[in-house]
Design a protein around this motif. Structure first.
Motif, PDB file in Angstrom:
ATOM      1  N   MET A 132      43.514  38.725  59.067  1.00  0.00           N
ATOM      2  CA  MET A 132      42.202  38.779  58.420  1.00  0.00           C
ATOM      3  C   MET A 132      41.807  40.213  58.080  1.00  0.00           C
ATOM      4  N   THR A 133      42.274  41.190  58.875  1.00  0.00           N
ATOM      5  CA  THR A 133      41.894  42.569  58.612  1.00  0.00           C
ATOM      6  C   THR A 133      42.304  42.998  57.214  1.00  0.00           C
ATOM      7  N   ASN A 134      43.557  42.683  56.819  1.00  0.00           N
ATOM      8  CA  ASN A 134      44.008  43.061  55.486  1.00  0.00           C
ATOM      9  C   ASN A 134      43.179  42.371  54.408  1.00  0.00           C
ATOM     10  N   GLU A 135      42.797  41.118  54.657  1.00  0.00           N
ATOM     11  CA  GLU A 135      41.964  40.400  53.702  1.00  0.00           C
ATOM     12  C   GLU A 135      40.597  41.061  53.568  1.00  0.00           C
ATOM     13  N   PHE A 136      40.010  41.476  54.686  1.00  0.00           N
ATOM     14  CA  PHE A 136      38.724  42.157  54.650  1.00  0.00           C
ATOM     15  C   PHE A 136      38.824  43.463  53.864  1.00  0.00           C
ATOM     16  N   HIS A 137      39.870  44.230  54.141  1.00  0.00           N
ATOM     17  CA  HIS A 137      40.020  45.517  53.465  1.00  0.00           C
ATOM     18  C   HIS A 137      40.247  45.334  51.969  1.00  0.00           C
ATOM     19  N   GLU A 138      40.953  44.297  51.593  1.00  0.00           N
ATOM     20  CA  GLU A 138      41.195  44.041  50.175  1.00  0.00           C
ATOM     21  C   GLU A 138      39.891  43.684  49.473  1.00  0.00           C
ATOM     22  N   LYS A 139      39.044  42.903  50.119  1.00  0.00           N
ATOM     23  CA  LYS A 139      37.730  42.616  49.552  1.00  0.00           C
ATOM     24  C   LYS A 139      36.942  43.910  49.338  1.00  0.00           C
ATOM     25  N   ASN A 140      36.998  44.772  50.322  1.00  0.00           N
ATOM     26  CA  ASN A 140      36.242  46.015  50.229  1.00  0.00           C
ATOM     27  C   ASN A 140      36.789  46.937  49.144  1.00  0.00           C
ATOM     28  N   ARG A 141      38.095  46.935  48.954  1.00  0.00           N
ATOM     29  CA  ARG A 141      38.678  47.755  47.897  1.00  0.00           C
ATOM     30  C   ARG A 141      38.135  47.339  46.537  1.00  0.00           C
ATOM     31  N   LEU A 142      38.116  46.049  46.266  1.00  0.00           N
ATOM     32  CA  LEU A 142      37.611  45.548  44.993  1.00  0.00           C
ATOM     33  C   LEU A 142      36.119  45.841  44.840  1.00  0.00           C
ATOM     34  N   SER A 143      35.379  45.675  45.923  1.00  0.00           N
ATOM     35  CA  SER A 143      33.938  45.911  45.871  1.00  0.00           C
ATOM     36  C   SER A 143      33.629  47.381  45.624  1.00  0.00           C
TER      37      SER A 143
END
Length: 283
Positions: free
Chosen positions: A1-12
């Motif tokens: 889940m950590t990588n998924e969270f970070h990917e969301k933040n990158r796009l945001s």
């Protein structure tokens, strides 16, 4: 889940960064004319940096990075956002202030750099950085491994106690809840703070920005941060608290008390709104 969270933040952050910079006008001219985006607190905690190798964590679009380079440091900036790093590189070239920029998830960057530890005399981070880190212990270990023996880490950050309030100063959030916090996305906080975060004159830019990408934040209290740094082997030399927030008007009624130091409404008791840490890697 950590990588998924970070990917969301990158796009945001990619979306928000474009909005933020739309309000700042000709930043290259600002720097060519001797401008700096640093506040006195971080300059004081860093001390003299002329000729030193400095790593700037979560450097965003590079404005503080170039301000540090202007003080004589050999600066490397790291940020998760492609948009931020693209802007930083362009700004560096146009302002004629050399700096190195890397696009990377910070925790991944630290893992990759573990093969070549002890490269920097100073490591620096400031203002709204820790809430994007999913692992505070891995962060602290990366900071420690990046420092040369005798090198110093400096952090200036918004005070976590502030985050128990909603925007109307009502106590709403649990200080000790470490669950990931989902939000609608990185906001256009530059538009909210206006001249507080734009020392060279605010411009309208993007209006009524709505981020199309949600984000995820993480809460770390001061105890979490200091303990993580101590466990990494760093010696805490200073821990300061400040009754103002540099630049940022994050809550209703905040106003400039002078020097772009934002404080609560006048009928509010003084609160810790910002803190600074200086830590050293032993020789």
């Amino acid at each position: 889940m950590t990588n998924e969270f970070h990917e969301k933040n990158r796009l945001s952050w990619n979306a928000a960064t474009a909005a933020h910079n739309s309000h700042k006008g000709d930043q290259a001219a600002f720097f060519r004319n001797g401008g700096s985006t640093l506040f006195p607190e971080e300059v004081e905690l860093l001390g003299g940096i002329d000729g030193l190798d400095l790593l700037h964590l979560q450097c965003n679009s590079g404005q503080d990075t170039l301000s540090l380079a202007r003080l004589g440091a050999n600066v490397t900036g790291v940020d998760i956002s492609e948009e931020a790093i693209r802007f930083a590189r362009d700004l560096s070239a146009q302002a004629h202030i050399p700096a190195t920029f890397h696009r990377a998830d910070l925790l991944t960057y630290f893992t990759e750099q573990a093969r070549t530890p002890g490269r920097y005399d100073r490591v620096f981070a400031s203002y709204g950085t820790l809430c994007w880190l999913s692992d505070i212990d891995a962060w602290a270990q990366g900071v420690a491994h990046s420092l040369k023996p005798g090198g110093r880490f400096v952090l200036v950050e918004f005070h976590p106690f502030l985050m128990i309030f909603d925007e109307q100063w009502e106590m709403r959030y649990d200080y000790f809840d470490h669950s990931p916090i989902a939000s609608d996305g990185v906001s256009d906080y530059v538009a909210l703070s206006r001249e507080g975060l734009v020392p060279d004159g605010y411009e309208a830019g993007f209006e009524a920005f709505v981020n199309p990408h949600p984000s995820v934040e993480f809460f770390w209290g001061i105890g979490d941060v200091v303990s993580a740094l101590a466990k990494s082997g760093l010696l805490i030399e200073q821990l300061r608290e400040y009754p103002y927030a540099n630049g940022w008007k994050g809550f209703d009624g905040m106003h400039d008390s002078g020097g772009r130091r934002m404080v609560p409404p006048q009928d509010t008791v003084r609160l810790p709104l910002m803190y600074g840490i200086a830590a050293r890697r032993p020789e």
